[in-house]
Design a protein around this motif. Structure first.
Motif, PDB file in Angstrom:
ATOM      1  N   MET A   1       0.625  -1.212  -0.076  1.00  0.00           N
ATOM      2  CA  MET A   1      -0.019   0.018  -0.111  1.00  0.00           C
ATOM      3  C   MET A   1       0.939   1.116   0.006  1.00  0.00           C
ATOM      4  SD  MET A   1      -3.349  -0.915  -0.139  1.00  0.00           S
ATOM      5  CE  MET A   1      -4.078   0.390   0.894  1.00  0.00           C
ATOM      6  N   VAL A   2       1.778   1.202   0.837  1.00  0.00           N
ATOM      7  CA  VAL A   2       2.669   2.466   0.928  1.00  0.00           C
ATOM      8  C   VAL A   2       3.573   2.485  -0.228  1.00  0.00           C
ATOM      9  CG1 VAL A   2       5.008   3.346   2.106  1.00  0.00           C
ATOM     10  CG2 VAL A   2       3.011   2.451   3.339  1.00  0.00           C
ATOM     11  N   ALA A   3       4.278   1.500  -0.795  1.00  0.00           N
ATOM     12  CA  ALA A   3       5.162   1.456  -1.944  1.00  0.00           C
ATOM     13  C   ALA A   3       4.394   2.166  -3.321  1.00  0.00           C
ATOM     14  CB  ALA A   3       5.672   0.166  -2.346  1.00  0.00           C
ATOM     15  N   HIS A   4       2.896   1.693  -3.338  1.00  0.00           N
ATOM     16  CA  HIS A   4       2.339   2.281  -4.627  1.00  0.00           C
ATOM     17  C   HIS A   4       1.243   3.133  -4.230  1.00  0.00           C
ATOM     18  CE1 HIS A   4       4.114  -1.064  -7.189  1.00  0.00           C
ATOM     19  NE2 HIS A   4       4.279  -1.961  -6.080  1.00  0.00           N
ATOM     20  N   ARG A   5       1.490   3.676  -3.154  1.00  0.00           N
ATOM     21  CA  ARG A   5       0.605   4.924  -2.762  1.00  0.00           C
ATOM     22  C   ARG A   5      -0.935   4.466  -3.109  1.00  0.00           C
ATOM     23  NH1 ARG A   5       4.081  10.285  -5.175  1.00  0.00           N
ATOM     24  NH2 ARG A   5       5.902   9.665  -3.734  1.00  0.00           N
ATOM     25  N   LEU A   6      -1.224   3.312  -2.648  1.00  0.00           N
ATOM     26  CA  LEU A   6      -2.651   3.034  -2.709  1.00  0.00           C
ATOM     27  C   LEU A   6      -3.684   3.477  -1.590  1.00  0.00           C
ATOM     28  CD1 LEU A   6      -1.955  -0.746  -3.690  1.00  0.00           C
ATOM     29  CD2 LEU A   6      -2.600   1.081  -5.235  1.00  0.00           C
ATOM     30  N   GLU A   7      -4.812   3.883  -1.970  1.00  0.00           N
ATOM     31  CA  GLU A   7      -5.745   4.479  -1.086  1.00  0.00           C
ATOM     32  C   GLU A   7      -6.534   3.316  -0.669  1.00  0.00           C
ATOM     33  OE1 GLU A   7      -7.791   7.617  -2.529  1.00  0.00           O
ATOM     34  OE2 GLU A   7      -6.039   8.720  -3.060  1.00  0.00           O
ATOM     35  N   ALA A   8      -6.626   3.224   0.927  1.00  0.00           N
ATOM     36  CA  ALA A   8      -7.572   1.995   1.564  1.00  0.00           C
ATOM     37  C   ALA A   8      -8.807   2.041   1.000  1.00  0.00           C
ATOM     38  CB  ALA A   8      -7.513   2.315   2.959  1.00  0.00           C
ATOM     39  N   ALA A   9      -9.724   3.367   0.743  1.00  0.00           N
ATOM     40  CA  ALA A   9     -11.104   3.170   0.257  1.00  0.00           C
ATOM     41  C   ALA A   9     -11.140   2.959  -1.114  1.00  0.00           C
ATOM     42  CB  ALA A   9     -11.528   4.686   0.459  1.00  0.00           C
ATOM     43  N   ALA A  10     -10.137   3.043  -1.850  1.00  0.00           N
ATOM     44  CA  ALA A  10     -10.332   2.384  -3.116  1.00  0.00           C
ATOM     45  C   ALA A  10      -9.255   1.007  -3.441  1.00  0.00           C
ATOM     46  CB  ALA A  10      -9.647   3.399  -4.157  1.00  0.00           C
ATOM     47  N   THR A  11      -9.241   0.054  -2.509  1.00  0.00           N
ATOM     48  CA  THR A  11      -8.367  -0.998  -2.741  1.00  0.00           C
ATOM     49  C   THR A  11      -8.989  -1.885  -2.226  1.00  0.00           C
ATOM     50  OG1 THR A  11      -6.248   0.443  -2.695  1.00  0.00           O
ATOM     51  CG2 THR A  11      -6.019  -1.915  -2.162  1.00  0.00           C
ATOM     52  N   ILE A  12      -8.828  -3.092  -2.404  1.00  0.00           N
ATOM     53  CA  ILE A  12      -9.538  -4.509  -2.059  1.00  0.00           C
ATOM     54  C   ILE A  12      -8.695  -5.659  -2.316  1.00  0.00           C
ATOM     55  CG2 ILE A  12     -10.507  -5.223  -4.295  1.00  0.00           C
ATOM     56  CD1 ILE A  12     -13.220  -5.459  -2.510  1.00  0.00           C
ATOM     57  N   VAL A  13      -8.636  -6.628  -1.296  1.00  0.00           N
ATOM     58  CA  VAL A  13      -8.088  -7.578  -1.140  1.00  0.00           C
ATOM     59  C   VAL A  13      -8.914  -8.761  -1.673  1.00  0.00           C
ATOM     60  CG1 VAL A  13      -6.802  -9.392   0.408  1.00  0.00           C
ATOM     61  CG2 VAL A  13      -6.571  -6.997   0.523  1.00  0.00           C
ATOM     62  N   VAL A  14      -8.580  -9.717  -2.396  1.00  0.00           N
ATOM     63  CA  VAL A  14      -9.221 -10.953  -2.946  1.00  0.00           C
ATOM     64  C   VAL A  14      -8.553 -12.151  -2.706  1.00  0.00           C
ATOM     65  CG1 VAL A  14     -10.337 -11.970  -5.069  1.00  0.00           C
ATOM     66  CG2 VAL A  14     -10.049  -9.551  -5.108  1.00  0.00           C
ATOM     67  N   GLY A  15      -8.891 -13.123  -1.670  1.00  0.00           N
ATOM     68  CA  GLY A  15      -8.429 -14.210  -1.314  1.00  0.00           C
ATOM     69  C   GLY A  15      -9.080 -15.449  -0.925  1.00  0.00           C
ATOM     70  N   ASP A  16      -8.448 -16.359  -0.516  1.00  0.00           N
ATOM     71  CA  ASP A  16      -9.426 -17.587  -0.190  1.00  0.00           C
ATOM     72  C   ASP A  16      -9.185 -18.019   1.289  1.00  0.00           C
ATOM     73  OD1 ASP A  16      -6.772 -18.423  -0.636  1.00  0.00           O
ATOM     74  OD2 ASP A  16      -7.404 -20.502  -0.486  1.00  0.00           O
ATOM     75  N   SER A  17      -8.495 -17.165   2.052  1.00  0.00           N
ATOM     76  CA  SER A  17      -8.196 -17.779   3.491  1.00  0.00           C
ATOM     77  C   SER A  17      -8.391 -16.519   4.599  1.00  0.00           C
ATOM     78  CB  SER A  17      -6.587 -18.242   3.430  1.00  0.00           C
ATOM     79  OG  SER A  17      -5.992 -16.904   3.587  1.00  0.00           O
ATOM     80  N   ALA A  18      -8.464 -17.226   5.706  1.00  0.00           N
ATOM     81  CA  ALA A  18      -8.553 -16.326   6.895  1.00  0.00           C
ATOM     82  C   ALA A  18      -7.509 -15.333   7.081  1.00  0.00           C
ATOM     83  CB  ALA A  18      -8.950 -17.104   8.275  1.00  0.00           C
ATOM     84  N   ASP A  19      -6.273 -15.663   6.634  1.00  0.00           N
ATOM     85  CA  ASP A  19      -5.075 -14.802   6.576  1.00  0.00           C
ATOM     86  C   ASP A  19      -5.256 -13.615   5.723  1.00  0.00           C
ATOM     87  OD1 ASP A  19      -2.427 -14.268   7.326  1.00  0.00           O
ATOM     88  OD2 ASP A  19      -1.580 -15.366   5.618  1.00  0.00           O
ATOM     89  N   ASP A  20      -5.818 -14.005   4.593  1.00  0.00           N
ATOM     90  CA  ASP A  20      -6.063 -12.770   3.426  1.00  0.00           C
ATOM     91  C   ASP A  20      -7.162 -11.874   4.123  1.00  0.00           C
ATOM     92  OD1 ASP A  20      -4.418 -13.981   1.429  1.00  0.00           O
ATOM     93  OD2 ASP A  20      -6.080 -15.393   0.980  1.00  0.00           O
ATOM     94  N   ALA A  21      -8.273 -12.409   4.702  1.00  0.00           N
ATOM     95  CA  ALA A  21      -9.088 -11.649   5.359  1.00  0.00           C
ATOM     96  C   ALA A  21      -8.664 -10.682   6.426  1.00  0.00           C
ATOM     97  CB  ALA A  21     -10.504 -12.428   5.792  1.00  0.00           C
TER      98      ALA A  21
END
Length: 217
Positions: free
Chosen positions: A151-171
Motif C-alpha cells: 500500500m505504501v510503496a504504490h501509494r494505494l488508498e485504502a478506500a479504493a483498494t480491495i483484497v481478493v483471497g481464499d483464506s482467513a489470513d487474507d481476510a
C-alpha cells in the motif's frame, strides 16, 4: 471506484494444490517421516516454514530446515509445472486492466516459484507488482505487514483498494489495513474463520470478479 486489487495467489488465481501436495508427500516419504496430520488442501496457504512445522510436529530445528530445503528444491523443479489457472483467469485480468484497475499479487508463497508460475501462465504481464515475504527487506513478518508495505510503496488508498483471497489470513490482512475483502469460496482456505467483519462479497468462481467489483465501486 476500486482502483487497486491485491490478489492472493494459491487458491485464488492459480490452482497449485497438485504440485504443492505432491512435493510435501515426497519429502516426508524420502525422509522416512509420517506427517502428524493429513497432507491435503487444508495445509496450503501459510509460508513454507510454518507448514513444515505443522506437518512435522516436534521435529528438531535442523530436521525442519532440511525438509523445507528439500521441498523447495523439488517444488521449484517439478511442482511449479503442476499449477493451472482457474477458469476465466486470463479474461478476468484482461477485463480488470481494461477498467483501469491496478493489480498486484501478495502471497505467502516464496518469490522464486511465484514468479516462475506467474510468468509461465501469463499473469506477470498484467501485474503492477508481485510480492512475497522473502521479496522485501526486511522480510515481511506476515501477510498483513506485506499488504501494508505494498500500500505504501504504490501509494494505494485504502478506500479504493480491495483484497481478493481464499483464506482467513487474507481476510485478516485486509482488515488489519482497513481494506475491503472479497472471499474466493472456490479456493483452499476458510475465510469465515477470520476475525473482523464478513467479506464485502463472495466469489463462487474467479470470472465473476469484474461484475462484483463494479457493484462495489
Amino acid at each position: 471506484m476500486i482502483t487497486g486489487v491485491l490478489f492472493d495467489f494459491d487458491g485464488t488465481l492459480v490452482h497449485t494444490a497438485p504440485g504443492i501436495l505432491a512435493g510435501f508427500r515426497r519429502v516426508f516419504a524420502e525422509a522416512g517421516m509420517t506427517p502428524v496430520e493429513p497432507i491435503d488442501e487444508r495445509v496450503i496457504g501459510p509460508p513454507l516454514a510454518a507448514t513444515i512445522r505443522r506437518l512435522a510436529g516436534d521435529a528438531a530445528p535442523e530436521r525442519l530446515a532440511a525438509l523445507a530445503a528439500a521441498f523447495a528444491a523439488t517444488y521449484d523443479a517439478d511442482g511449479v509445472e503442476m499449477a493451472f489457472p482457474y477458469p476465466g483467469m486470463s479474461e478476468t485480468l484482461e477485463a480488470l486492466a481494461g477498467e483501469g484497475r491496478r493489480m498486484f499479487v501478495v502471497t505467502n508463497k516464496r518469490i522464486v516459484p511465484a514468479r516462475m508460475i506467474a510468468e509461465r501462465l501469463g499473469i506477470a504481464a498484467r501485474l503492477e507488482g508481485l510480492y512475497s515475504p522473502d521479496a522485501v527487506a526486511p522480510r515481511a513478518a506476515n501477510k498483513a505487514d506485506l499488504v501494508g508495505r505494498v500500500m505504501v510503496a504504490h501509494r494505494l488508498e485504502a478506500a479504493a483498494t480491495i483484497v481478493v483471497g481464499d483464506s482467513a489470513d487474507d481476510a485478516n490482512a485486509a482488515h488489519a489495513n482497513r481494506l475491503r475483502f472479497v472471499a474466493a469460496a472456490y479456493g483452499y482456505g476458510d475465510p469465515s474463520a477470520a476475525a473482523g467483519p464478513p467479506p464485502s462479497a463472495v466469489l463462487d468462481e474467479l470470472r465473476a470478479l469484474p461484475e462484483v467489483l463494479r457493484r462495489l465501486d
